[in-house]
Structure formats: structure tokens, C-alpha cells
Design an enzyme around this catalytic site. Structure first.
Site: not given
Ligand code: 13P
Length: 357
Positions: A68, A159, A200, A242
């Protein structure tokens, strides 16, 4: 009443607006380590989609800490030009405290490139008991203390992801209420610690629903999100959204053009997201790299009111080619880094409505 000092508000605005500088977006590299499995619960595919287990498995590598670290090193140590297109990177906790081969912290490497460091602070999806496979997101306990530490360690934004499914009777009122409330609580805690929260509420693309249905649900979810943020006195000018783009489900028979997607997406946002929000950075949600550029470009070209910067915060749509080009081989590293640069440049052009394909 104002609970953040004027200075704190200014700082949050500064971070949020810098992150959405026109033509720049975010690299979501916050896939979880993927090592934790809850044995007693039947876990759905969505639990692992955002995990390093999934990423490394796709190129036949073992999911261990060194692999990772090494993969993230590839992402962060390429050309400085990346910062022409990428304003911020979202880390997973482990990555924040990892170094490159020379012992230099990844967060220092990004800082020198002029890229802002962010972190995923939620602790993943958990089932909402008694629902038809719906989830909430855990991680509020101790969040304030973690944010204080992260801020000291150079993190400027965070996030938190909630995921909602479209289906027969889904998302339920309970799932919408629970997830939007938890997003608002998270946002409030971040802001009190000087960290810009990226909110998000992802409406997932699994299913055979059409574009109209996705637009309807996305509007419902976003309206509930901004009601909850208001209820919790969240300072909108110091947040970013987001969301998913409005698209038909993966299994929908009807096909739509990028212009259809752009129209449905912009209308859904116009109806629900206040102009006080400085920027909207879309997730890619399983779109290919090329689709993610084309759709973002169409969104930016769509005529009409768009009082926010519309850009990207992509995970898979920035990493797919990097992973397949690297394929775990040392000789492919610089080619893989070039892929990242190329894709970031394409999304950057799309964020200005200037992508030519
Ligand atoms: P994806 O763009 O692969 O959907 O991932 C963005 C992300 O941070 C999802 O939480």
C-alpha cells in the site's frame, strides 16, 4: 449565533476556495486498508469497493502495508506538474504517517508540490438494521480529538462518505434522515477544529433505474443534506459537496448522452445546493476515466446557473490506468506516473469545459 470566530471562518473559506481553484480538482486516494472484516455480517460488494484490498487484488498483489505504501509513493512522487491539475489529495489514516523510500513523509512531499492534504475520517459503512440492505456510516466517536491531531499534522480538509441505494422503496426515509444527520454532525465537528468538511452523500449507481429516477432521488438526498447542515449550523461557505453525477443505473437499458447527464445533474444541483457552497467536486462512482472526463466537461459546458465551481474528486477515474500500467512492476513506475498526470490534465480541462477528448 455565530459559533466559529471570524478568523476561523476566514481560514475555512480560504481552504475551501483554494481546493476548488478553477481547473483543479482532488485525487481521492483514501481507500481503506480493507483488512477489517465483520465476520458475522454478510458484507455487500460496496463495503470493499473503496478498499486497497480491491485495488491491489486487481493487479495480483498482496494487500499488505508495504504494498500500500509503495503504491501511494507512485501516486505522490511523480512530476511536480501534478499540482497544475490537483489541488488536494485525500489520504487514509495510514498514509498520513507513511514515508517514501528516502524517509520523507508523504504529506511533506505533497506540501512541497503545493498540494493540500486531506483525510477520510469516517470509519466505513455499517448496516442499518431492519432495512432492506441499507447502510449508515460510523466514526463520530472521538472525531473531534482525531481532527485536532490531524490539524496539527497538517491536514486541512476531511471527507466523510455516506452511501444511499436506489431500489424498490429505497432509499428509505430512515436512511436519508440518518445519513444526512450524521454528515451534518461530522461537518460541524470538522469546522470547529479548523478543517473543511467535504460532505459526501453518494447515491449509488447499482441498479436498473433510469436517469429521471436518479435525478429525483439525488434531489431528495441533497435537499435533506442541506436541511441537516442548516439544522446543525454548519458554515456552508467553509464546506465542499462531493455528490454523484446524475446518471442512470449500471443495468438501465436506456442509454443517455453526456448532455443528458449534464442537464439532469445541473438541474438537481440548482434545485438543492445553496450558492453559499464554494464548490462541488464529483465522485466518479464507477465511471471509466474517459467517461468521467467527458461527463464533467458536459456539466461545465451546460448553459444555465452554476454558482459553484464544478470539479472532480475522483478515486477510480484517476487511478485505474495508473494501477494497470504499474501492474506491480518496478520498471513501469514512471509510465504509471505519466498516466496519472495525463488523466489529471484531462479532468482539469473538463473542469474548465475545455476537454477535447
Ligand atoms: P470514486 O471516484 O472511485 O467513486 O471514489 C471517490 C470517493 O472518494 C468515494 O468516496
Amino acid at each position: 449565533p455565530q459559533y466559529l470566530s471570524t478568523n476561523k471562518e476566514k481560514e475555512l473559506i480560504e481552504i475551501a476556495t483554494t481546493l476548488v481553484t478553477k481547473g483543479k480538482g482532488l485525487l481521492a486516494a483514501d481507500e481503506s486498508t480493507g483488512g477489517i472484516q465483520i465476520k458475522t455480517i454478510q458484507l455487500h460488494e460496496t463495503f470493499f469497493l473503496g478498499s486497497m484490498l480491491k485495488r491491489l487484488q486487481s493487479i495480483g498483489l498482496e494487500n499488505n502495508e508495504e504494498n500500500r505504501r509503495f503504491y501511494r509513493q507512485i501516486l505522490f512522487t511523480g512530476s511536480k506538474d501534478l499540482s497544475n491539475y490537483i489541488s488536494g489529495v485525500i489520504f487514509f489514516h495510514e498514509t498520513l504517517y507513511q514515508d517514501d523510500d528516502n524517509g520523507k513523509a508523504f504529506r511533506e512531499i505533497l506540501k512541497e508540490k503545493g498540494i493540500i492534504c486531506g483525510i477520510k475520517v469516517d470509519k466505513g459503512l455499517v448496516p442499518l438494521a431492519g432495512t432492506n440492505g441499507e447502510n449508515t456510516t460510523q466514526g463520530l466517536d472521538g472525531l473531534s480529538e482525531r481532527c485536532t491531531q490531524y490539524c496539527k499534522d497538517g491536514v486541512r480538509f476531511a471527507k466523510w462518505r455516506c452511501a444511499l441505494k436506489i431500489g424498490d422503496g429505497l432509499p428509505s426515509e430512515l436512511a436519508i434522515h440518518e445519513t444526512t444527520n450524521i454528515l451534518a454532525r461530522y461537518a460541524s465537528i470538522c469546522q470547529q477544529n479548523g478543517i473543511v468538511p467535504i460532505v459526501e452523500p453518494e447515491v449509488l449507481s447499482e441498479g436498473d433505474h433510469d436517469l429521471d429516477r436518479c435525478q429525483y432521488i439525488t434531489e431528495k438526498v441533497l435537499a435533506a443534506t442541506y436541511k441537516a447542515l442548516n439544522d446543525h449550523h454548519v458554515f456552508l461557505e467553509g464546506t465542499l459537496l462531493k455528490p454523484n453525477m446524475v446518471t442512470a443505473g449500471f443495468d438501465c437499458k436506456k442509454k443517455y448522452t453526456p448532455e443528458d447527464i449534464a442537464r439532469a445533474t445541473v438541474i438537481a444541483l440548482q434545485r438543492t445546493v445553496p450558492p453559499a457552497v464554494p464548490g462541488i467536486c464529483f465522485l466518479s462512482g464507477g465511471q471509466s476515466e474517459e467517461e468521467a472526463s467527458i461527463n464533467l466537461n458536459a456539466i461545465n459546458q451546460y448553459p444555465g446557473k452554476k454558482p459553484w465551481v464544478l470539479t472532480f474528486s475522483y478515486g477510480r477515474a484517476l487511478q485505474a490506468s495508473v494501477l494497470s500500467t504499474w501492474a506491480g512492476k518496478r520498471g513501469n513506475i514512471s509510465a504509471a506516473q505519466n498516466q496519472l498526470l495525463k488523466r489529471a490534465q484531462a479532468h482539469s480541462a473538463a473542469a474548465k469545459g475545455e476537454y477535447k477528448g
